[in-house]
Design a protein around this motif. Structure first.
Motif, PDB file in Angstrom:
ATOM      1  N   ASP A   1       0.750  -1.154  -0.078  1.00  0.00           N
ATOM      2  CA  ASP A   1      -0.082   0.117   0.096  1.00  0.00           C
ATOM      3  C   ASP A   1       0.980   1.222   0.016  1.00  0.00           C
ATOM      4  O   ASP A   1       1.849   1.467   0.694  1.00  0.00           O
ATOM      5  N   GLY A   2       0.602   2.103  -0.877  1.00  0.00           N
ATOM      6  CA  GLY A   2       1.240   3.332  -1.022  1.00  0.00           C
ATOM      7  C   GLY A   2       2.657   3.341  -1.945  1.00  0.00           C
ATOM      8  O   GLY A   2       2.997   4.248  -2.449  1.00  0.00           O
ATOM      9  N   ARG A   3       2.873   1.890  -2.088  1.00  0.00           N
ATOM     10  CA  ARG A   3       4.308   1.852  -3.262  1.00  0.00           C
ATOM     11  C   ARG A   3       3.602   1.078  -4.317  1.00  0.00           C
ATOM     12  O   ARG A   3       4.287   1.234  -5.338  1.00  0.00           O
ATOM     13  N   ASP A   4       2.437   0.710  -4.291  1.00  0.00           N
ATOM     14  CA  ASP A   4       1.892   0.053  -5.516  1.00  0.00           C
ATOM     15  C   ASP A   4       2.657  -1.370  -6.030  1.00  0.00           C
ATOM     16  O   ASP A   4       3.261  -1.851  -5.212  1.00  0.00           O
TER      17      ASP A   4
ATOM     18  N   SER B   1     -10.750 -14.042   1.111  1.00  0.00           N
ATOM     19  CA  SER B   1     -10.270 -13.562   0.086  1.00  0.00           C
ATOM     20  C   SER B   1      -9.135 -12.484   0.487  1.00  0.00           C
ATOM     21  O   SER B   1      -8.417 -12.050  -0.345  1.00  0.00           O
ATOM     22  N   PHE B   2      -9.346 -11.888   1.536  1.00  0.00           N
ATOM     23  CA  PHE B   2      -8.322 -10.925   2.202  1.00  0.00           C
ATOM     24  C   PHE B   2      -6.817 -11.676   2.062  1.00  0.00           C
ATOM     25  O   PHE B   2      -5.838 -10.903   1.866  1.00  0.00           O
ATOM     26  N   TYR B   3      -6.845 -13.203   2.299  1.00  0.00           N
ATOM     27  CA  TYR B   3      -5.545 -13.616   2.157  1.00  0.00           C
ATOM     28  C   TYR B   3      -4.527 -13.513   1.072  1.00  0.00           C
ATOM     29  O   TYR B   3      -3.563 -13.199   1.120  1.00  0.00           O
ATOM     30  N   GLY B   4      -5.454 -13.555  -0.006  1.00  0.00           N
ATOM     31  CA  GLY B   4      -5.015 -13.834  -1.335  1.00  0.00           C
ATOM     32  C   GLY B   4      -4.716 -12.136  -2.258  1.00  0.00           C
ATOM     33  O   GLY B   4      -4.006 -12.005  -3.023  1.00  0.00           O
ATOM     34  N   VAL B   5      -5.573 -11.166  -1.366  1.00  0.00           N
ATOM     35  CA  VAL B   5      -5.496  -9.851  -2.160  1.00  0.00           C
ATOM     36  C   VAL B   5      -4.679  -8.662  -1.639  1.00  0.00           C
ATOM     37  O   VAL B   5      -4.318  -7.902  -2.427  1.00  0.00           O
ATOM     38  N   SER B   6      -4.647  -8.779  -0.207  1.00  0.00           N
ATOM     39  CA  SER B   6      -3.898  -7.759   0.552  1.00  0.00           C
ATOM     40  C   SER B   6      -2.224  -7.856   0.301  1.00  0.00           C
ATOM     41  O   SER B   6      -2.079  -9.105   0.225  1.00  0.00           O
TER      42      SER B   6
ATOM     43  N   ASN C   1      -7.386   2.411  -4.669  1.00  0.00           N
ATOM     44  CA  ASN C   1      -6.165   2.057  -4.814  1.00  0.00           C
ATOM     45  C   ASN C   1      -5.504   1.306  -3.452  1.00  0.00           C
ATOM     46  O   ASN C   1      -4.408   1.293  -3.240  1.00  0.00           O
ATOM     47  N   ASP C   2      -6.496   1.200  -2.564  1.00  0.00           N
ATOM     48  CA  ASP C   2      -5.931   0.322  -1.306  1.00  0.00           C
ATOM     49  C   ASP C   2      -5.765  -0.950  -1.486  1.00  0.00           C
ATOM     50  O   ASP C   2      -6.220  -1.629  -1.990  1.00  0.00           O
ATOM     51  N   MET C   3      -4.302  -1.133  -1.100  1.00  0.00           N
ATOM     52  CA  MET C   3      -3.523  -2.513  -1.186  1.00  0.00           C
ATOM     53  C   MET C   3      -3.661  -3.327  -0.084  1.00  0.00           C
ATOM     54  O   MET C   3      -3.506  -4.402  -0.021  1.00  0.00           O
ATOM     55  N   ARG C   4      -3.749  -2.461   1.266  1.00  0.00           N
ATOM     56  CA  ARG C   4      -3.639  -3.271   2.312  1.00  0.00           C
ATOM     57  C   ARG C   4      -5.134  -3.878   2.709  1.00  0.00           C
ATOM     58  O   ARG C   4      -5.178  -5.136   3.123  1.00  0.00           O
TER      59      ARG C   4
END
Length: 661
Positions: free
Chosen positions: A160-163, A550-555, A600-603
């Motif tokens: 997150d924040g670094r993409d 799903s959080f396991y695989g996308v965060s 764009n939240d990756m966390r």
């Protein structure tokens, strides 16, 4: 409300001045710092360097323009200030004379720089930049930029924040000012950061995970690199997380913060001493059950550099910040591990700089009534003197609600600390709706610092309740660890216990008009609460978790965070992840819910919000979805100002609609 003062508004984000990163000069007579504002006209952040002579009342602004200047660092002889600026388009190191004048550009690095650090002899500037394996440091302006497919083989390929990493890693670079040459010191598919110079200007200590299994480990080791031979020596043994390393004045010891991951992400930080020759390390604060470092949450102080440990001149003491029961203070430790308080009040020490000869600190302090100012602390006279008052005009204009501490007792006897804020228009005999705020983390803490969102809710007519349920830092190791493997268990009961306590104790709270909101872990808990009680009449969930499977695989952290916090993963025990997933209980949700999420939240990726919205909408539940384009997990703290203001406006509108109608 105080006479002639107005309620605080969402737009007041543009009127708050934020100061950070104080740096005392070599002579100890002045310090540099950074002040950040949000421009009224274009709603953009701008930061500038200020210099404040300790004998003068008012700091002097040294850099200007619609730019971001930050990270000021005095040269060892005091003749220059190096700083980072985007005035050329990308963050580069600039320098200017300590007497003033126009700054000059020092670096021209392809992907920009961060964390500049002078060598003690003044010949070199060390900095960090990101590079791919086949990239040169400097960019060719004639290079055509084009979109290409991104080939990925790593488990850790985004954050997150670094993409997306795009194969780039953070490396240490040495700039030789005498020869006008740059040299990349570190190599390999690893990130390197948190560096410090040895007193002889030959060696650099830094943190990295250079393990061959780096992709599958969350450890951080300390390393030393010799700037002449380029030899790298590993000081720690890949069993924990060690960072913020600082050499002692004689170069015989290294102080750092770290832990051995005994409780994974809930482990308390400690102060360690490491012998750079024997590699022997000693934990100096093990008998003190307090979190080392600053973990106090706020929403106006983004990207604040974390204070490193500081050595005294005689090497008999180390100074550091620590977070305890809602306060972040400044402390002194001797070589026997005995700890003395330098400053501990009901406030938040967010920055510090020290002059070893004069034995003087300049510290940044915030409290619920002040976004933050600088103070001088003389450790000999044990005296604190205010240096700045940067928000004087703003604070004279607005009414602020001062939090009142509360303590509720859970069924098992655990004490739950928190605060309650009365609405700005408070009148005895009247009743008001209340909003429960839940922090993220969960291993951080609410505390005695300025929090614009909480003040805004109080100014808008709400009682505000915020607490530190078990899992929070600030109350010792057992407390911080207590929510792991039990998300939605006793942490949920702690929150409801606090709600019960204040609605019983304060007759001005209308318990038929309760709202709840939170972000990240606080968003998860908001979702969880709605699936387990209909007590709340309105809710806003922000950058939340709704489905652990799903959080396991996308965060960006999902592959280890579910193991750390729930004790399993989707391969080993998907049923447990599902049991702790709020979306499993969606059919029980009847509370009107606004879901807010950055695209764009990756966390906590936006699919977490999408799943919950779609499920509730399909079930014909009262729900709305607010998406924020091009914003990360940090939206509420450092996102685009216009988006931050819109987020607050929508939150207020949702609560007003459902709690005042």
């Amino acid at each position: 409300m105080t006479m002639n003062k107005r309620p605080i508004t969402a737009d007041d984000l543009t009127r708050i001045r934020i100061v950070k990163d104080p740096q005392l000069a070599v002579d100890g007579e002045k310090y540099a710092f950074v002040q950040t504002i949000i421009d009224d006209d274009d709603h953009q952040y701008y930061s500038h360097i200020f210099i404040h002579n300790l004998k003068d009342d008012i700091p002097v602004q040294w850099t200007f323009g619609k730019v971001n200047d930050h990270s000021p660092r005095w040269s060892p002889d005091g003749s220059e200030i190096a700083f980072v600026s985007n005035r050329s388009g990308v963050d580069q190191i600039w320098a200017m004379s300590a007497l003033g004048g126009e700054p000059r550009q020092i670096t021209n690095v392809r992907h920009g720089v961060k964390d500049p650090l002078w060598s003690p002899n003044g010949r070199y500037l060390l900095f960090t930049t990101s590079l791919a394996a086949d990239e040169s440091l400097t960019s060719d302006q004639s290079e055509a930029k084009k979109e290409e497919p991104i080939y990925i083989e790593k488990l850790k390929y985004k954050s997150d924040g670094r993409d997306l990493y795009n194969q780039r890693r953070f490396h240490l670079v040495l700039y030789d000012l005498k020869m006008n040459q740059m040299e990349v010191l570190t190599h390999g598919d690893f990130d390197h950061h948190s560096a410090d110079w040895s007193p002889d200007s030959r060696q650099i200590v830094f943190s990295a995970n250079r393990d061959k299994d780096e992709d599958y480990k969350e450890t951080l080791d300390l390393f030393i690199i010799d700037t002449e031979t380029k030899d790298i020596v590993k000081l720690t043994d890949s069993t924990g997380v060690f960072t913020m390393a600082v050499w002692s004045p004689d170069g015989k010891q290294i102080a750092c913060f770290g832990h051995e991951l005994e409780y994974k992400g809930a482990t308390l930080n400690q102060v360690w001493l490491v012998n750079p020759l024997s590699k022997e390390r000693t934990c100096m604060t093990l008998k003190w059950d307090v979190q080392i470092g600053d973990v106090t949450l706020g929403d106006v102080r983004a990207s604040q550099p974390a204070p490193k440990p500081i050595w005294s001149k005689d090497q008999q003491h180390i100074f550091f910040t620590a977070s305890d029961h809602g306060n972040t203070g400044l402390y002194q430790m001797d070589m026997h591990g005995e700890i003395k308080t330098i400053h501990e009040e009901e406030n938040h020490v967010f920055a510090s700089t020290y002059h070893p000869e004069r034995k003087v600190f300049v510290v940044g302090i915030s409290d619920p009534s002040n976004p933050g100012d600088f103070f001088k602390i003389n450790t000999v006279e044990e005296r604190k003197v205010r240096l700045t008052d940067v928000n004087a005009d703003f604070l004279k204009a607005v009414h602020l609600s001062i939090p009142e501490p509360i303590t509720a007792k859970a069924e098992d006897g655990w004490e739950i600390n928190g605060w309650i804020m009365r609405p700005a228009n408070f009148e005895e005999g009247q009743q008001y709706p209340m909003v429960l705020e839940i922090h993220g983390g969960p291993h951080v803490m609410y505390g005695n610092t300025f929090f614009h969102e909480l003040q805004l809710l109080a100014a808008s007519g709400y009682v505000v309740l915020y607490t530190n349920p078990r899992g929070s830092h600030g109350y010792g190791q057992t407390y911080a660890d207590a929510c792991r493997y039990d998300y939605g268990g006793k942490d949920y009961l702690d929150l409801m216990t606090a709600v019960d306590y204040v609605t019983d104790q304060f007759d001005f709270i209308d318990d038929t008009r309760l709202g709840v909101t939170g972000g990240s872990y606080g968003g998860f808990m908001t979702n969880w609460i709605l699936g387990h009680t209909n007590r709340f009449k309105a809710a806003v969930t922000d950058r939340s978790i709704s489905n652990w499977t799903s959080f396991y695989g996308v965060s960006d952290i999902g592959h280890y965070f579910t193991d750390w916090e729930l004790g399993t993963n989707i391969v080993e025990d998907p049923e447990k992840l599902w049991q702790h997933s709020p979306i499993r209980y969606a059919k029980n949700i009847n509370t009107p819910l606004l879901i807010m999420h950055g695209e764009n939240d990756m966390r906590c990726p936006i699919e977490q919000g999408e799943q919950l919205y779609t499920t509730l909408k399909h079930l014909q539940k009262p729900v709305a979805f607010l998406r924020f384009p091009e914003t990360s997990h940090e939206l509420s703290r450092s996102g685009p100002p216009s988006m931050r203001i819109a987020r607050l406006d929508h939150m207020l509108k949702w609560f007003h609609t459902h709690l005042f109608s």
